[in-house]
Design a protein around this motif. Structure first.
Motif, short mmCIF file in Angstrom:
data_model
loop_
_atom_site.label_atom_id
_atom_site.label_comp_id
_atom_site.label_asym_id
_atom_site.label_seq_id
_atom_site.Cartn_x
_atom_site.Cartn_y
_atom_site.Cartn_z
N TRP A 89 78.15 89.30 -19.13
CA TRP A 89 77.50 87.82 -18.58
C TRP A 89 76.55 87.18 -19.50
O TRP A 89 75.37 87.67 -19.62
N GLU A 90 76.79 86.15 -20.10
CA GLU A 90 76.08 85.29 -20.73
C GLU A 90 75.31 84.37 -20.31
O GLU A 90 75.70 83.94 -19.15
N ASN A 99 76.77 76.61 -21.08
CA ASN A 99 77.88 76.73 -21.97
C ASN A 99 78.42 78.44 -22.13
O ASN A 99 78.98 78.65 -22.88
N GLN A 119 79.64 82.28 -21.38
CA GLN A 119 81.04 82.84 -21.01
C GLN A 119 80.98 84.06 -20.31
O GLN A 119 79.78 84.91 -20.49
N CYS A 120 81.70 84.53 -19.39
CA CYS A 120 81.79 85.76 -18.70
C CYS A 120 83.25 86.37 -19.07
O CYS A 120 83.94 86.14 -19.07
N ARG A 121 82.67 87.41 -20.02
CA ARG A 121 84.02 88.24 -20.40
C ARG A 121 84.00 89.70 -19.66
O ARG A 121 83.16 90.22 -19.42
N LEU A 137 88.49 85.96 -19.68
CA LEU A 137 87.21 84.98 -20.15
C LEU A 137 87.03 83.87 -19.15
O LEU A 137 88.09 82.87 -19.30
N ILE A 138 86.08 83.70 -18.54
CA ILE A 138 85.84 82.30 -17.80
C ILE A 138 84.37 81.71 -17.89
O ILE A 138 83.71 82.61 -18.37
N PRO A 139 84.13 80.65 -17.49
CA PRO A 139 82.85 79.99 -17.66
C PRO A 139 81.84 80.72 -17.00
O PRO A 139 81.90 81.03 -15.88
N ALA A 140 80.73 81.08 -17.65
CA ALA A 140 79.73 81.53 -16.77
C ALA A 140 79.15 80.84 -15.66
O ALA A 140 78.78 81.24 -14.49
#
Length: 249
Positions: free
Chosen positions: A23-24, A28, A30-32, A50-53
């Motif tokens: 979890w970044e 901008n 990302q959550c991988r 991979l989806i936006p955080a």
């Protein structure tokens, strides 16, 4: 640069196969979601989703609550499990459940219904999520096609959206354009009656004349039967012959 410490979500075996959610921070970010499989040459990491955080932040609290409630006694730690910023390690059972949600969220567009997808995912049992994972993680499955696209449609469609779609399609259906029998046409006028052709009588008058001619034929007296009159003469001869026979006797 020091690598952040890995946070365990629930009870995890560090020597076995695991899943990792990174979890970044930031808008901008990302959550991988990665899959880590232990092999003879060491751990093998492969990216699953991979989806936006920002998208993950909107649903993370409810997802954590759902996953924690479904944990068994051997999976649940003493403290309530939680996800933190940075790397989060979880078991294979939890990771497969989370992958189903991530694959559906990857298909969301600008006006996608995220709440419907989250509701549909929470309605699934753990066994159903594991079965769907086996289908969507098969070789050849990828974003925008196959089982992963089917997951998006299956989870995003709610009973209310289905009824709304059917109503709109019924309103837009043009039909065949022909009025039904016995009803007024689409313009509000009844179809005109058929007019008889010039020089011909209507069908009702022809039937009347035929009936009159048949009745006249039935009233005419029948001709006398000549055969009945001829049959009476032989009867008189028989009487004379009977008298002569009586005199002779």
């Amino acid at each position: 640069m020091n690598t952040p410490a890995i946070h365990d979500f629930g009870v995890v075996d560090p020597l076995g196969d695991t899943y990792e959610l990174y979890w970044e921070d930031g808008k901008n970010g990302q959550c991988r979601l990665d899959e880590i499989i232990q092999t003879e040459r060491g751990p093998r990491r492969s990216e699953l989703a991979l989806i936006p955080a920002v998208l993950w932040s909107a649903v993370s609290e409810r997802v954590v609550r759902e996953l924690a409630e479904g944990m068994g006694e051997t999976e649940r730690p003493k403290k309530a499990p939680m996800l933190k910023r940075g790397p989060n390690r979880m078991s294979t059972l939890i990771g497969r459940e989370l992958a189903i949600l991530f694959w559906a969220l990857m298909e969301v567009g600008e006006n996608g219904n995220v709440e419907a997808i989250l509701h549909g995912w929470r309605e699934l049992a753990r066994e159903e999520r594991w079965w769907l994972y086996a289908k969507a993680a098969a070789p050849g499955q990828h974003k925008g096609a196959g089982w992963r696209l089917a997951l998006f449609h299956a989870l995003s469609e709610t009973p209310d959206s289905r009824t709304t779609k059917t109503e709109t399609t019924e309103k837009k259906s043009p039909g065949n354009g022909f009025p039904k029998a016995g009803k007024v046409s689409s313009k509000g006028k009844k179809p005109p009656k058929k007019q008889p052709l010039p020089g011909r009588k209507p069908a009702g008058s022809l039937k009347a004349t035929n009936v009159e001619e048949e009745s006249k034929k039935a009233v005419k007296p029948s001709a006398p039967n000549k055969t009945n009159a001829k049959k009476k003469k032989p009867a008189a001869k028989t009487k004379k012959t009977t008298k002569k026979a009586a005199q002779r006797s």
